[in-house]
Design a protein around this motif. Structure first.
Motif, mmCIF file in Angstrom:
data_model
loop_
_atom_site.group_PDB
_atom_site.id
_atom_site.type_symbol
_atom_site.label_atom_id
_atom_site.label_comp_id
_atom_site.label_asym_id
_atom_site.label_seq_id
_atom_site.Cartn_x
_atom_site.Cartn_y
_atom_site.Cartn_z
ATOM 1 N N SER A 1 12.187 -1.506 66.139
ATOM 2 C CA SER A 1 13.302 -2.052 65.355
ATOM 3 C C SER A 1 14.641 -1.662 65.961
ATOM 4 C CB SER A 1 13.198 -1.565 63.910
ATOM 5 O OG SER A 1 12.015 -2.014 63.299
ATOM 6 N N LEU A 2 14.780 -0.396 66.352
ATOM 7 C CA LEU A 2 16.039 0.055 66.942
ATOM 8 C C LEU A 2 16.289 -0.601 68.297
ATOM 9 C CD1 LEU A 2 15.848 3.861 66.061
ATOM 10 C CD2 LEU A 2 17.214 2.095 64.940
ATOM 11 N N ARG A 3 15.230 -0.702 69.118
ATOM 12 C CA ARG A 3 15.400 -1.270 70.458
ATOM 13 C C ARG A 3 15.618 -2.777 70.400
ATOM 14 N NH1 ARG A 3 17.003 -0.184 75.649
ATOM 15 N NH2 ARG A 3 16.103 -1.788 77.018
ATOM 16 N N ALA A 4 14.931 -3.457 69.477
ATOM 17 C CA ALA A 4 15.028 -4.918 69.410
ATOM 18 C C ALA A 4 16.421 -5.375 69.015
ATOM 19 C CB ALA A 4 13.997 -5.456 68.426
ATOM 20 N N LYS A 5 17.191 -4.526 68.357
ATOM 21 C CA LYS A 5 18.566 -4.894 68.010
ATOM 22 C C LYS A 5 19.454 -4.945 69.245
ATOM 23 C CE LYS A 5 18.273 -2.919 63.360
ATOM 24 N NZ LYS A 5 18.765 -1.870 62.419
ATOM 25 N N VAL A 6 19.040 -4.238 70.311
ATOM 26 C CA VAL A 6 19.812 -4.219 71.557
ATOM 27 C C VAL A 6 19.280 -5.244 72.538
ATOM 28 C CG1 VAL A 6 20.538 -2.786 73.499
ATOM 29 C CG2 VAL A 6 20.310 -1.781 71.208
ATOM 30 N N SER A 7 17.939 -5.282 72.693
ATOM 31 C CA SER A 7 17.327 -6.193 73.660
ATOM 32 C C SER A 7 15.895 -6.476 73.234
ATOM 33 C CB SER A 7 17.333 -5.568 75.065
ATOM 34 O OG SER A 7 16.576 -6.349 75.964
ATOM 35 N N SER A 8 15.451 -7.698 73.509
ATOM 36 C CA SER A 8 14.069 -8.074 73.206
ATOM 37 C C SER A 8 13.197 -8.074 74.452
ATOM 38 C CB SER A 8 14.017 -9.453 72.555
ATOM 39 O OG SER A 8 14.585 -10.437 73.421
ATOM 40 N N ASP A 9 13.665 -7.440 75.524
ATOM 41 C CA ASP A 9 12.878 -7.349 76.757
ATOM 42 C C ASP A 9 11.593 -6.556 76.479
ATOM 43 O OD1 ASP A 9 12.152 -7.336 79.517
ATOM 44 O OD2 ASP A 9 12.924 -5.281 79.625
ATOM 45 N N PRO A 10 10.419 -7.112 76.730
ATOM 46 C CA PRO A 10 9.157 -6.410 76.412
ATOM 47 C C PRO A 10 9.025 -5.064 77.097
ATOM 48 C CG PRO A 10 8.753 -8.732 76.876
ATOM 49 C CD PRO A 10 10.180 -8.476 77.239
ATOM 50 N N GLU A 11 9.472 -4.989 78.351
ATOM 51 C CA GLU A 11 9.334 -3.728 79.073
ATOM 52 C C GLU A 11 10.177 -2.634 78.425
ATOM 53 O OE1 GLU A 11 10.720 -2.746 83.391
ATOM 54 O OE2 GLU A 11 8.717 -3.667 83.509
ATOM 55 N N GLY A 12 11.386 -2.970 78.017
ATOM 56 C CA GLY A 12 12.231 -1.991 77.347
ATOM 57 C C GLY A 12 11.665 -1.589 75.993
ATOM 58 N N LEU A 13 11.072 -2.548 75.274
ATOM 59 C CA LEU A 13 10.460 -2.232 73.993
ATOM 60 C C LEU A 13 9.265 -1.292 74.161
ATOM 61 C CD1 LEU A 13 10.598 -5.795 72.399
ATOM 62 C CD2 LEU A 13 11.954 -3.802 71.715
ATOM 63 N N VAL A 14 8.472 -1.529 75.202
ATOM 64 C CA VAL A 14 7.331 -0.640 75.464
ATOM 65 C C VAL A 14 7.820 0.767 75.773
ATOM 66 C CG1 VAL A 14 5.423 -0.179 77.051
ATOM 67 C CG2 VAL A 14 5.805 -2.503 76.209
ATOM 68 N N GLU A 15 8.861 0.882 76.589
ATOM 69 C CA GLU A 15 9.371 2.204 76.937
ATOM 70 C C GLU A 15 9.948 2.907 75.715
ATOM 71 O OE1 GLU A 15 8.942 3.684 80.015
ATOM 72 O OE2 GLU A 15 7.654 1.900 80.078
ATOM 73 N N ALA A 16 10.572 2.161 74.813
ATOM 74 C CA ALA A 16 11.099 2.768 73.588
ATOM 75 C C ALA A 16 9.961 3.307 72.718
ATOM 76 C CB ALA A 16 11.922 1.735 72.817
ATOM 77 N N ALA A 17 8.887 2.547 72.616
ATOM 78 C CA ALA A 17 7.733 3.020 71.847
ATOM 79 C C ALA A 17 7.092 4.241 72.498
ATOM 80 C CB ALA A 17 6.703 1.893 71.713
ATOM 81 N N ARG A 18 7.003 4.244 73.828
ATOM 82 C CA ARG A 18 6.429 5.397 74.535
ATOM 83 C C ARG A 18 7.281 6.646 74.315
ATOM 84 N NH1 ARG A 18 2.779 5.060 78.826
ATOM 85 N NH2 ARG A 18 3.862 6.888 79.655
ATOM 86 N N LEU A 19 8.593 6.494 74.331
ATOM 87 C CA LEU A 19 9.470 7.648 74.157
ATOM 88 C C LEU A 19 9.286 8.249 72.764
ATOM 89 C CD1 LEU A 19 11.634 9.369 75.489
ATOM 90 C CD2 LEU A 19 13.358 7.800 74.581
ATOM 91 N N THR A 20 9.062 7.402 71.769
ATOM 92 C CA THR A 20 8.809 7.904 70.420
ATOM 93 C C THR A 20 7.500 8.683 70.364
ATOM 94 O OG1 THR A 20 10.023 6.069 69.433
ATOM 95 C CG2 THR A 20 8.445 7.217 68.024
ATOM 96 N N LEU A 21 6.514 8.253 71.140
ATOM 97 C CA LEU A 21 5.190 8.902 71.143
ATOM 98 C C LEU A 21 5.067 9.956 72.237
ATOM 99 C CD1 LEU A 21 2.995 5.681 70.720
ATOM 100 C CD2 LEU A 21 3.757 7.248 68.937
ATOM 101 N N ALA A 22 6.197 10.381 72.812
ATOM 102 C CA ALA A 22 6.158 11.306 73.950
ATOM 103 C C ALA A 22 5.326 12.564 73.696
ATOM 104 C CB ALA A 22 7.580 11.678 74.365
ATOM 105 N N PRO A 23 5.474 13.257 72.562
ATOM 106 C CA PRO A 23 4.652 14.461 72.356
ATOM 107 C C PRO A 23 3.158 14.172 72.399
ATOM 108 C CG PRO A 23 6.472 14.411 70.787
ATOM 109 C CD PRO A 23 6.466 13.088 71.469
ATOM 110 N N ALA A 24 2.756 13.035 71.831
ATOM 111 C CA ALA A 24 1.329 12.697 71.852
ATOM 112 C C ALA A 24 0.879 12.333 73.261
ATOM 113 C CB ALA A 24 1.055 11.534 70.894
ATOM 114 N N LEU A 25 1.719 11.665 74.045
ATOM 115 C CA LEU A 25 1.363 11.274 75.403
ATOM 116 C C LEU A 25 1.185 12.496 76.298
ATOM 117 C CD1 LEU A 25 3.705 8.185 75.995
ATOM 118 C CD2 LEU A 25 1.302 8.208 75.340
#
Length: 685
Positions: free
Chosen positions: A545-569
């Motif tokens: 939701s936060l990233r999509a307000k800036v850009s709908s680029d799929p690659e950027g959205l994936v990286e935003a989701a990965r950053l949120t899950l960083a401790p689990a990764l």
């Protein structure tokens, strides 16, 4: 006092009382009572061993055997004291000495010796040998049983609590058979002690009768010998019952039912055997000089039993035909509904060769269908996706012993699981028969050995895996490698509805206001393709939701989701709070950033092929060296470079763990650099 408290206090008090028997004289009436308790208690133990379904249900038996043996020896001492002191040891011993053996010293000695021989030579030796072998094989089988429990737990067939209980049962079984190996020595020692006590009683009684009581030698022999034989019989009969109990408890090999039910069921499984035996008994009755009535009665009973089994088999066959008729009477094979069902492409499918249909036994907790249900549950908890139902059917086109795993109608993998065999994995398999193969998931060397050689394979140090576990492990690997293909649009809708129930504001903001359901599916598929679990959908949707307000680029959205899950990764690759990483040479990393170009399918790196090839070789060399030392390493790079670098390494190497600096620094783990990836120019320099 409660019943539980009575039972808690009765056993310690009883053991103390047994010890007191050795030193405190007893009146004859009390000795009679204790002898009856000894005989009846031994009978209760014998009957209990017959009705338990498995040895562990009577796990107190080894300790009870020791207490009963000590009790019996205490009664021997108490009765010996009365026999030698008063020439009278109660009514029970006198009855056994006169009525049971007819007052004949010779008959009493013969019966006593026969009982001792039966107990010592036959039952005790056999039970001791069975207990010894059972203890050895139980201990040898423990590693295999533990691995089977771990396999069931990993496949999701059982819960952690069930696995803990089964591990405790395995340990308890080993302890039980080990205790029985020692407990059988108590019975053997008791038989020897009984013989010695009897000889001492006879000689001591004759001496006391002659010296102290002034008896004639014949009177002394008759009086004390009959009392001693009576004493020996009242103690040897309970000892014999306990010996039989020991043999029964260590020879039990089934946990389905009690001994009586199992015996009657298995003896009546062959009508032909009963028919032949009955005919043989009737034929023996016709021989001249043979008593006709016993043979005729036994033969008639066997023939009657065979006829009852025949009627039962006919009734079961009729019921089976009715069930098949009902199944055949189902929908016609050429109806549109049936054809549409057969045309439908299954997301997941297992094809089995005709000789592998026994894997689907329908009803057993260990059959293929039950294991698949457990696997679906495990993957749901691990990856956060609901695996579609797995269609299982046979195919006459497959070679013998072969199975095929399909995804959306396309073959994804195949393997072999020969019937009647188990897979032995290890380095020293030369002594085992079978063709050398490699396990399909990890590539481990192994052999398919006959199932009856399972214990022999385990004794060589090999890990033995059953056929269903091999297939399920292969299926789990295929599902994990293709999880992104299995995530359908409908699955995303169901998952999104589940998030909406607990966090409606996030879903309402994201779908369909910022992203469509198809775009969310594409992002989740990319995460699964990089082996990122999507269990925490709430946080993933918040980041989108936060990233999509800036850009709908799929690659950027994936990286935003990965950053949120960083401790689990990072937790997936860390060990004991330490994350070992490989970094890029700064010159190489700058060159890769300069060669980064956007594309329809994501960013790509444009660089000299020789430099890229050298970089890949450097990465593989460093990673292999770390893995040989038992370390798990990840490659870290700039956030903008991570997606393209991951795709590049996966394209050349097959798999890779590539994290960005942002993901690593936000994990809170201790970082240790174990290598640097260089390119051709840096190496030449």
């Amino acid at each position: 006092m409660k019943n539980r408290d009575i039972g808690k206090m009765a056993v310690p008090i009883g053991i103390v009382g047994v010890v007191l028997l050795l030193v405190i004289p007893l009146p004859a009436w009390m000795l009679d009572f204790l002898i009856v308790v000894n005989i009846v208690g031994s009978l209760v133990i014998l009957l209990t061993t017959m009705y338990v379904k498995r040895p562990l249900d009577f796990s107190v038996f080894p300790s009870l055997l020791l207490v009963a043996t000590l009790f019996r020896l205490g009664l021997n001492v108490a009765s010996t004291r009365l026999v030698l002191r008063d020439a009278y040891a109660g009514d029970v011993i006198e009855a056994f000495g006169h009525f049971v053996v007819g007052g004949s010293l010779i008959i009493g000695l013969v019966i006593f010796l026969i009982l001792v021989v039966i107990q010592f030579v036959v039952i005790t030796n056999g039970a001791g040998r069975v207990a010894e072998v059972g203890a050895r094989f139980t201990l040898d089988a423990m590693p295999g049983k533990q691995m089977a429990i771990d396999a069931d737990l990993n496949s999701g067939l059982i819960t952690e609590d069930a696995a803990r209980q089964r591990r405790a049962d395995v340990a308890a079984e080993a302890d039980f058979y080990g205790a029985m190996d020692g407990g059988s020595k108590f019975v053997k020692g008791d038989a020897i002690a009984g013989i010695i006590i009897t000889i001492v009683n006879i000689l001591g009684g004759i001496a006391i009768g002659l010296v102290q009581r002034g008896m004639e030698i014949s009177e002394a022999i008759n009086t004390y010998s009959l009392l001693t034989i009576g004493d020996g019989l009242v103690t040897q009969i309970p000892a014999l019952l306990l010996s039989v109990s020991t043999g029964l408890i260590v020879t039990r090999a089934t946990a389905e039912s009690d001994l009586g039910t199992s015996t009657s069921k298995q003896l009546s499984q062959s009508r032909t055997s009963l028919l032949i035996a009955g005919g043989a008994a009737v034929s023996l009755a016709l021989l001249p000089g043979m008593p006709k009535l016993p043979f005729m009665v036994v033969g008639a009973l066997l023939l009657l039993a065979s006829q009852r089994i025949k009627a039962t088999e006919a009734r079961e066959a009729k019921d089976e035909l009715l069930e098949q008729a009902v199944a055949v009477a189902g929908p016609a094979a050429d109806t549109p509904e049936r054809l549409i069902e057969e045309m439908r492409v299954s997301a997941l499918e297992i094809l089995l060769a005709p000789d592998l249909v026994d894997l689907v036994s329908s009803g057993s907790d260990d059959d293929l269908l039950a294991r698949i249900r457990g696997l679906r549950r495990k993957i749901a908890l691990d990856l956060g996706i609901v695996v579609p139902p797995v269609r299982t059917r046979d195919s006459v086109e497959l070679p013998a012993s072969t199975y095929v795993l399909r995804i959306s109608g396309v073959e994804a993998a195949r393997g072999e699981v020969p019937p009647g065999r188990v897979l032995a994995l290890g380095d020293d398999l030369g002594s085992l028969p079978g063709t050398e193969v490699h396990e399909p998931v990890f590539g481990l060397a192994g052999k398919w050995v006959p199932s009856e050689m399972r214990f022999a394979a385990e004794m060589t140090g090999a890990t033995v895996v059953d056929r269903v576990s091999v297939l399920i492990t292969h299926l789990s690997s295929v599902i994990g490698a293709n999880a992104d293909r299995l995530l359908s649009r409908e699955d995303v809708r169901v998952l999104t509805d589940g998030v909406k129930q607990v966090n409606p504001s996030v879903v309402d903001e994201l779908v369909p206001g910022l992203l469509s359901l198809g775009e969310v599916q594409r992002i989740l598929q990319r995460l699964l393709a990089e082996h990122v679990p999507i269990r925490d959908l709430g946080r993933i949707y918040e980041a989108l939701s936060l990233r999509a307000k800036v850009s709908s680029d799929p690659e950027g959205l994936v990286e935003a989701a990965r950053l949120t899950l960083a401790p689990a990764l990072t937790a997936q690759h860390s060990r004991d709070g330490l994350l070992r990483v490989m970094t890029l040479d700064p010159v190489l990393e700058q060159a890769l950033l300069e060669g980064l170009r956007p594309g329809d399918q994501g960013s790509q790196i444009l660089l000299d092929p020789a430099r890229l090839d050298a970089m890949i070789r450097s990465y593989v060399t460093g990673r292999t060296a770390a893995e040989n030392q038992g370390h798990v390493v990840v490659l870290v790079c700039a956030p903008a470079l991570r997606p393209a670098l991951h795709s590049l390494i996966v394209l050349h190497h097959g798999e890779a763990a590539v994290l960005s600096y942002s993901e690593v620094t936000g994990s809170g783990l201790k970082i240790e650099a174990v290598g640097v990836v260089r390119d051709a120019e840096a190496i030449a320099a």
